[in-house]
Design an enzyme around this catalytic site. Structure first.
Site, PDB file in Angstrom:
ATOM      1  N   ARG A 145     -16.972  43.774  96.950  1.00  0.00           N
ATOM      2  CA  ARG A 145     -15.768  44.670  97.310  1.00  0.00           C
ATOM      3  C   ARG A 145     -15.508  45.747  98.374  1.00  0.00           C
ATOM      4  O   ARG A 145     -14.840  46.785  97.828  1.00  0.00           O
ATOM      5  CB  ARG A 145     -17.908  45.870  96.064  1.00  0.00           C
ATOM      6  N   GLU A 150     -22.293  49.337  98.096  1.00  0.00           N
ATOM      7  CA  GLU A 150     -22.854  48.525  97.386  1.00  0.00           C
ATOM      8  C   GLU A 150     -22.841  47.492  98.145  1.00  0.00           C
ATOM      9  O   GLU A 150     -22.756  47.484  99.293  1.00  0.00           O
ATOM     10  CB  GLU A 150     -22.298  48.752  95.814  1.00  0.00           C
ATOM     11  N   SER A 151     -23.873  46.975  98.349  1.00  0.00           N
ATOM     12  CA  SER A 151     -24.226  45.491  98.775  1.00  0.00           C
ATOM     13  C   SER A 151     -23.515  44.252  98.559  1.00  0.00           C
ATOM     14  O   SER A 151     -23.576  43.150  99.338  1.00  0.00           O
ATOM     15  CB  SER A 151     -25.793  45.240  98.974  1.00  0.00           C
ATOM     16  N   CYS A 152     -22.072  44.864  96.956  1.00  0.00           N
ATOM     17  CA  CYS A 152     -21.408  43.749  97.173  1.00  0.00           C
ATOM     18  C   CYS A 152     -20.428  43.510  98.372  1.00  0.00           C
ATOM     19  O   CYS A 152     -19.447  44.784  98.772  1.00  0.00           O
ATOM     20  CB  CYS A 152     -20.967  43.834  95.605  1.00  0.00           C
ATOM     21  N   GLU A 153     -20.309  42.520  99.424  1.00  0.00           N
ATOM     22  CA  GLU A 153     -19.581  42.286  99.861  1.00  0.00           C
ATOM     23  C   GLU A 153     -18.017  42.460 100.171  1.00  0.00           C
ATOM     24  O   GLU A 153     -17.616  43.047 101.009  1.00  0.00           O
ATOM     25  CB  GLU A 153     -19.766  41.503 100.925  1.00  0.00           C
TER      26      GLU A 153
END
Length: 545
Positions: free
Chosen positions: A340, A335-338
């Protein structure tokens, strides 16, 4: 009970006609429907179940996993449960008004018929639905995840559990609570929701709303964080994430993603090696993870980070087991959450070190193995602390909470596997006081619990089996002797003391406790013996500040 026979005919004066002409109508329609079967459909089995259901006046009809492309128009009128999941259905017929539970997951439904007025459970995940009909007031649970729904109808007041993950919702429904005592848990993860209605605050504080991986605006995040941080806040717990919800399904070949971490003079050989792994499970998501990792704060700012990743990739290429474990760990981190991705990198480094310990890297260096074990213990305690912290927050991204404790305490607790920077610490809800308390708790529990924990640690057992085979065999013999001679009586005594003799669940729990206590006693004795010998030889110490 009347006999079941798919192929029997109904003569003019048949027993069925003398009981009820309705049977004949049903059977005739079902037999006609069966004859229209497409190749691969098990309509004969479906008709057998339909007739049995009707004759026995059963309230459940299960037609799942029969590869059906359609259902007959006239279903038994008395059923309260219908399961038609895992077929090829594109639509459903008119549903019996008595129906309370409908299971039609993993089909190809593009729409639903009018829902029965007494329906309590609707399970239609993994279809192609674009909208929903009006929902009955009786509805308690609904799963519509993995569809193409863009908006929701009004939600019934009775609805307790709603799963709407992975749709195309652009907004949340209005929430009206009043004095309704229902405790709700609603999942709207991975949609296209950009703002949160103020009506969400009408829900009780026992309720939970999950909105991770949505493109929430910074304004919406700030407003919610401000509202939920108020001492007077009594609304629901809201789970969010700093991901913008835009999942990039494109990925380049695994070998290309790997070679990008290596200097140019090594890329040809590396590419050739990794081409062989292109079709391994989770290879595509691992490729995407590597590309996301290159865009984290640590990759941009930490000296030697690229070399560290390259060295790790070389180890993966040499071990199929380690590669399989690592691909699995990285599978959910694209996912694009850095942050994570950063937390997953921490977990991958833990996986590497534990694998190396289990494979013998530290067989002759007990001090290094103790240091590694100590770090794994500290991380485990921090996870417990983070889990407790999450429960206290009303507006929470769990990833940020877990990463915050690891990152902000990496230096003080000597956490070699933790990244030293994170992007969104400010939204974690973790305060300076939380960090001080966490550090003190880790050190206190380490002082009191570490040796017991280490004596049960899997990599330490692997080392003992290889390097202390005789002592290990003796310990195992002692364990099984104790279990054979003392285990039954100890379990019985524990059940009697608690007044639970004869309770099967209590017996299982008591048995597990006695087993753990037995292993703790035997392995702690063995650990003390081996460590005393090894640490005295090299001057190392068990206790470490």
């Amino acid at each position: 009970m009347l006999p079941i026979n798919n192929n029997f005919s109904l003569p003019q004066n048949s027993f069925y006609n003398t009981i009820s002409g309705t049977y004949a109508d049903y059977f005739s329609a079902w037999d006609k429907w069966e004859k229209q079967a497409l190749p691969g459909e098990e309509r004969d089995e479906a008709v057998s179940r339909l007739k049995e259901c009707l004759i026995n006046n059963s309230d459940e009809l299960r037609l799942d996993r029969l590869n059906l492309s359609s259902l007959p128009d006239n279903l038994p009128a008395q059923i309260t449960l219908l399961n038609v999941s895992y077929n090829q259905l594109t639509n459903l017929p008119e549903l019996p008004v008595t129906l309370k539970k409908l299971y039609s997951a993993s089909n190809k439904l593009s729409e639903l018929p009018v829902l029965p007025p007494a329906l309590e459970s609707l399970q239609v995940q993994h279809n192609e639905l674009e909208n929903l009909p009006a929902l009955p007031d009786s509805l308690l649970t609904m799963n519509i995840s993995y569809n193409e729904i863009v908006s929701l109808p009004s939600l019934p007041q009775a609805l307790k559990n709603l799963r709407a993950t992975r749709n195309f919702l652009t907004e949340l429904p209005a929430f009206s609570e009043g004095n309704n005592p229902v405790v709700r848990e609603y999942f709207f993860d991975r949609n296209q929701i950009s703002h949160i209605p103020e009506s969400i605050l009408n829900l009780r504080n026992e309720c939970s709303i999950h909105i991770s991986d949505n493109p929430l605006s910074s304004h919406a995040l700030q407003a919610l964080q401000r509202l939920t941080s108020s001492p007077d806040y009594h609304g629901p717990r809201i789970y969010f994430s700093m991901s913008d919800g835009q999942q990039n399904t494109l990925h380049r070949p695994l070998a290309d993603a790997v070679t990008a971490w290596f200097p140019e003079n090594k890329q040809s050989d590396v590419s050739q090696t990794w081409h062989a792994f292109e079709h391994e499970e989770h290879a595509n998501t691992f490729s995407a993870f590597l590309d996301r990792l290159s865009d984290t704060v640590s990759a941009r700012n930490t000296s030697g980070f690229r070399e560290q990743v390259a060295a790790w990739l070389e180890k993966l290429s040499a071990s199929a087991e380690l590669r399989q474990q690592s691909f699995a760990v990285a599978a959910d981190a694209t996912e694009s959450c850095e942050d994570r991705v950063a937390l997953t990198w921490n977990n991958l480094r833990k996986t590497l070190l534990v694998h190396q310990a289990s494979e013998g890297l530290f067989d002759n260096d007990t001090g290094a193995l103790l240091s590694l074990g100590r770090e794994m213990f500290r991380l485990e305690i921090l996870e417990d602390i983070a889990r407790d912290k999450v429960r206290t927050l009303h507006f929470v991204d769990e990833i940020e909470v877990y990463l915050a404790f690891q990152t902000m305490l990496a230096e003080k607790l000597q956490l070699s596997t933790a990244v030293k920077e994170m992007r969104f610490y400010g939204v974690s809800g973790v305060t300076a006081n939380d960090l001080r308390t966490a550090e003190a708790m880790v050190r206190s529990r380490e002082e009191n619990e570490f040796t017991d924990w280490f004596s049960l640690w899997g990599p330490w057992h692997a080392v003992l089996k290889r390097t202390e085979a005789d002592r290990w065999a003796l310990a195992e013999e002692q364990k099984y002797e104790m279990l054979e001679n003392e285990y039954p009586q100890r379990v019985a005594d524990r059940l009697k003391a608690s007044g639970l003799s004869g309770d099967a669940d209590a017996e299982r729990e008591a048995g597990a406790q006695v087993m753990r206590e037995t292993e703790q006693q035997i392995y702690r004795q063995l650990t003390d013996e081996v460590l005393a010998l090894r640490l005295s030889e090299n001057g190392s110490q068990l206790h470490h500040s």
